[in-house]
Structure formats: C-alpha cells, structure tokens
Design a protein around this motif. Sequence first.
Motif, short mmCIF file in Angstrom:
data_model
loop_
_atom_site.label_atom_id
_atom_site.label_comp_id
_atom_site.label_asym_id
_atom_site.label_seq_id
_atom_site.Cartn_x
_atom_site.Cartn_y
_atom_site.Cartn_z
N MET A 184 19.23 -26.74 -40.84
CA MET A 184 18.44 -26.56 -39.64
C MET A 184 17.47 -27.72 -39.49
O MET A 184 17.02 -28.31 -40.47
CB MET A 184 17.66 -25.25 -39.73
N GLY A 185 17.13 -28.03 -38.26
CA GLY A 185 16.16 -29.08 -38.00
C GLY A 185 14.75 -28.68 -38.41
O GLY A 185 14.51 -27.58 -38.89
N ASP A 186 13.82 -29.57 -38.17
CA ASP A 186 12.43 -29.39 -38.53
C ASP A 186 11.63 -29.01 -37.28
O ASP A 186 11.48 -29.84 -36.38
CB ASP A 186 11.91 -30.70 -39.13
N PRO A 187 11.12 -27.77 -37.22
CA PRO A 187 10.38 -27.35 -36.03
C PRO A 187 9.16 -28.23 -35.72
O PRO A 187 8.87 -28.48 -34.55
CB PRO A 187 9.94 -25.91 -36.35
N ALA A 188 8.47 -28.71 -36.75
CA ALA A 188 7.30 -29.57 -36.51
C ALA A 188 7.71 -30.88 -35.85
O ALA A 188 7.07 -31.34 -34.90
CB ALA A 188 6.55 -29.84 -37.82
N ALA A 189 8.81 -31.45 -36.30
CA ALA A 189 9.33 -32.67 -35.65
C ALA A 189 9.84 -32.34 -34.25
O ALA A 189 9.72 -33.15 -33.33
CB ALA A 189 10.44 -33.29 -36.50
N GLY A 190 10.40 -31.15 -34.09
CA GLY A 190 10.89 -30.71 -32.79
C GLY A 190 9.78 -30.54 -31.77
O GLY A 190 10.00 -30.75 -30.57
N GLU A 191 8.58 -30.18 -32.23
CA GLU A 191 7.45 -30.07 -31.31
C GLU A 191 7.16 -31.42 -30.67
O GLU A 191 6.86 -31.50 -29.48
CB GLU A 191 6.21 -29.56 -32.05
N LYS A 192 7.28 -32.49 -31.45
CA LYS A 192 7.07 -33.84 -30.90
C LYS A 192 8.18 -34.20 -29.91
O LYS A 192 7.92 -34.78 -28.86
CB LYS A 192 7.01 -34.86 -32.03
N VAL A 193 9.41 -33.83 -30.23
CA VAL A 193 10.53 -34.09 -29.33
C VAL A 193 10.34 -33.31 -28.03
O VAL A 193 10.64 -33.81 -26.94
CB VAL A 193 11.88 -33.71 -29.98
#
Length: 148
Positions: free
Chosen positions: A25-34
């Motif tokens: 699974m991806g990283d939700p914290a990095a996804g917040e930036k995306v």
Amino acid sequence: MRKVSLVIAGTALLFAAGAASAQDMGDPAAGEKVFNKCKACHAIGEGAKNKIGPELNGIVGDKPGAGRGGYSFSKPFQEWASDKKAWNEELLTTWISDPRGTVKGTKMAFAGLKKPDELKNVIAYLASFDEQGGKQDPVEALKAAAAR
C-alpha cells in the motif's frame, strides 16, 4: 502429519498475503501532498463539501457515482459507473491515472497522475477517510473494497 503441515503452510501464506498488502500500500502522508493537485476541485476530511468535483470522504469502497452529497455526475460517467461495484485500488488507479481517457465526456478535466508511487500514495490517503471525514485504517478500507 501431512494435514498439519498443510494447515501450517496455509496459515503462513495467509499471514504473508496480509502483510504484503499492507506493505504494498502507498503512504497516506505522502498521498496528502499529492492530493494538493486535487484540492482545487475536491475536498476530503471533516467538513468536506462538493466543489467543482465531489467531496471524497469514504470514496474507497463506495459505488462509483453514488452518494457524494447530491453531486451531479456527467451522463458519460454515470453510464461508465453503472456496472462498477466499488472504488477499489484497481479502479481508482485506472480513473486517477487517466480520467478523460477512461470516460470520454467526463466533467473531470484533470489529465491524471502518471507516476505509480503518486497513484498508490494518493489512494492510500483517500482510503484513510471514512464517510464522515474521520480517520480510518487505509489497509482495512482497501481490503474491504477489494472484497466487493
């Protein structure tokens, strides 16, 4: 003895599959930036409302085109979504990577995310919100969506 070995092997395989899904699974914290690329049209979290596009609370596992607080989806999107059961990782990846290529005539003008890590991360971020905009376990949300 053979049955015991098979049961142990099967149990180990189930645990490995569960660990792999969390690991992949991806990283939700990095996804917040995306998600900053999405904020002009979409909202998520407590108090999220429809904008140019629908609010996205609880989108993972939801039926495409359903709910979204009265948001009016385009007819081409509604037709595309009619036979889809749930927004899962695979369907979200298809949609977010190329919305206009996926649904000709969609209202969504975004060209899409092309980097696999950005896709995984933003999907993990979306999966971390329940229908009310509260936090939830994204791994469990993605597993539940995959089962639909």
